[in-house]
Motif scaffolding. Structure first.
Motif, PDB file in Angstrom:
ATOM      1  N   ARG A   1      -0.317  -3.314  17.063  1.00 15.02           N
ATOM      2  CA  ARG A   1      -0.073  -2.185  16.167  1.00 15.02           C
ATOM      3  C   ARG A   1       0.854  -1.201  16.847  1.00 15.02           C
TER       4      ARG A   1
ATOM      5  N   PRO B   1       2.961   0.521   9.297  1.00 16.60           N
ATOM      6  CA  PRO B   1       1.743   0.274   8.541  1.00 16.60           C
ATOM      7  C   PRO B   1       1.008  -0.937   9.077  1.00 16.60           C
ATOM      8  N   GLU B   2      -0.314  -0.822   9.126  1.00  8.88           N
ATOM      9  CA  GLU B   2      -1.117  -1.955   9.592  1.00  8.88           C
ATOM     10  C   GLU B   2      -1.350  -2.871   8.419  1.00  8.88           C
ATOM     11  N   LEU B   3      -0.645  -3.986   8.361  1.00  7.69           N
ATOM     12  CA  LEU B   3      -0.736  -4.892   7.231  1.00  7.69           C
ATOM     13  C   LEU B   3      -2.037  -5.663   7.297  1.00  7.69           C
ATOM     14  N   ARG B   4      -2.737  -5.732   6.186  1.00  9.84           N
ATOM     15  CA  ARG B   4      -3.972  -6.496   6.184  1.00  9.84           C
ATOM     16  C   ARG B   4      -3.648  -7.974   6.244  1.00  9.84           C
TER      17      ARG B   4
ATOM     18  N   ARG C   1       9.457   4.081   4.715  1.00  8.82           N
ATOM     19  CA  ARG C   1       8.394   3.615   5.603  1.00  8.82           C
ATOM     20  C   ARG C   1       7.015   3.917   5.011  1.00  8.82           C
ATOM     21  N   SER C   2       6.888   5.043   4.347  1.00  6.78           N
ATOM     22  CA  SER C   2       5.588   5.417   3.781  1.00  6.78           C
ATOM     23  C   SER C   2       5.147   4.474   2.661  1.00  6.78           C
TER      24      SER C   2
ATOM     25  N   GLN D   1       3.235  -0.273   3.230  1.00  3.11           N
ATOM     26  CA  GLN D   1       1.951  -0.929   3.007  1.00  3.11           C
ATOM     27  C   GLN D   1       1.790  -1.354   1.554  1.00  3.11           C
TER      28      GLN D   1
ATOM     29  N   ALA E   1       3.949  -4.334   0.925  1.00  2.00           N
ATOM     30  CA  ALA E   1       3.341  -5.522   1.529  1.00  2.00           C
ATOM     31  C   ALA E   1       2.187  -6.039   0.670  1.00  2.00           C
ATOM     32  N   ASP E   2       1.386  -5.130   0.138  1.00  2.00           N
ATOM     33  CA  ASP E   2       0.261  -5.546  -0.722  1.00  2.00           C
ATOM     34  C   ASP E   2       0.773  -6.243  -1.982  1.00  2.00           C
TER      35      ASP E   2
ATOM     36  N   THR F   1       4.943  -9.240  10.369  1.00  2.00           N
ATOM     37  CA  THR F   1       5.403  -8.067  11.098  1.00  2.00           C
ATOM     38  C   THR F   1       6.095  -8.531  12.368  1.00  2.00           C
TER      39      THR F   1
END
Length: 251
Positions: A12, A17-20, A115-116, A119, A122-123, A134
């Motif tokens: 990380r 963003p921490e991608l699930r 950037r915001s 996530q 990505a979802d 990533t």
């Protein structure tokens, strides 16, 4: 866009963003029963395994060539992002094509988002069955569509993608799909500003400059690049080839 190898289990990083965890594409290579049985008897691995590639599609479904495959990938991703209501813009060689440039596309399809919003983007891609990755670089995420790399960029030439940049995008048809495309001046800035001693492939960017020459605010692009030697060399080449007006004559 990036040529560095990707990490399977990247750490990380601040601001990224921490991608699930993401699943595989809906169509997957079948796993034999015997292989499943053996895996139940073995110790679980200590690392995350790499997702398998989906099997090749039937020959008649394949795009005609690499450029067509990149174009189809861009259309699919653009349509997904549009339906989900994301703010984005097409970038790179496909954006040049959308503005009237060559249909000989380069390397991959590129999109830019803030950037915001990474996530949420990505979802959306994950829910569509795509695997989001990533890489080591902290300014993009990647996926694959129709066998082609797709980069989702948070920065253009080391500058953050902003709401203003996305607001300036032009709504253009990319073949049969309309989507936001970087404005010509922003697009050329993103192509020229990264030139350095380590990267100075003028060929594709020269073709893009010829195609977009009447649509670009060249003085704006010059100001962005400052006096960096490689961009300055490229502007000198454009002047000698009469693609743009020499600076002293434009005053």
């Amino acid at each position: 866009m990036t040529q560095n190898r990707e990490s399977v289990t990247p750490a990380r990083r601040p601001g990224v963003p921490e991608l699930r965890p993401v699943g595989e594409s809906p169509v997957q290579t079948p796993v034999q029963e015997s292989a499943l049985h053996e895996s139940e008897l073995q110790e679980p691995p200590l690392h995350v395994s790499v997702a398998q590639e989906s099997p090749p599609r039937a020959h008649q479904d394949l795009p005609r060539d690499r450029s067509q495959a990149i174009l189809e990938a861009a259309k699919q991703i653009g349509a997904l992002l549009k339906r989900a209501g994301h703010q984005f813009a097409l970038a790179g060689s496909v954006a040049v094509y959308a503005h009237g440039g060559s249909g000989h596309l380069q390397h991959d399809a590129d999109f830019c988002v803030r950037r915001s919003d990474a996530q949420a983007v990505a979802d959306t891609l994950t829910e569509a069955g795509l695997t989001v990755r990533t890489p080591p670089e902290d300014w993009l995420i990647k996926t694959t569509c129709f066998g082609q790399e797709v980069d989702i960029l948070f920065e253009l030439a080391h500058r953050p993608v902003t709401t203003d940049i996305l607001a300036r995008a032009h709504d253009l048809p990319v073949d049969s799909v309309r989507m936001p495309v970087l404005a010509p001046t922003d697009l050329m800035r993103a192509l020229i500003e990264p030139f350095s001693e380590h990267y100075c492939d003028f060929g594709p960017v020269l073709a893009a400059a010829r195609a977009l020459r009447e649509k670009v605010d060249w003085e704006d692009v010059r100001r962005s690049c400052g006096d960096e030697p490689m961009p300055a060399a490229f502007f000198f080449l454009l002047e000698r080839l009469n693609v743009i007006t020499p600076r002293e004559e434009s005053r």
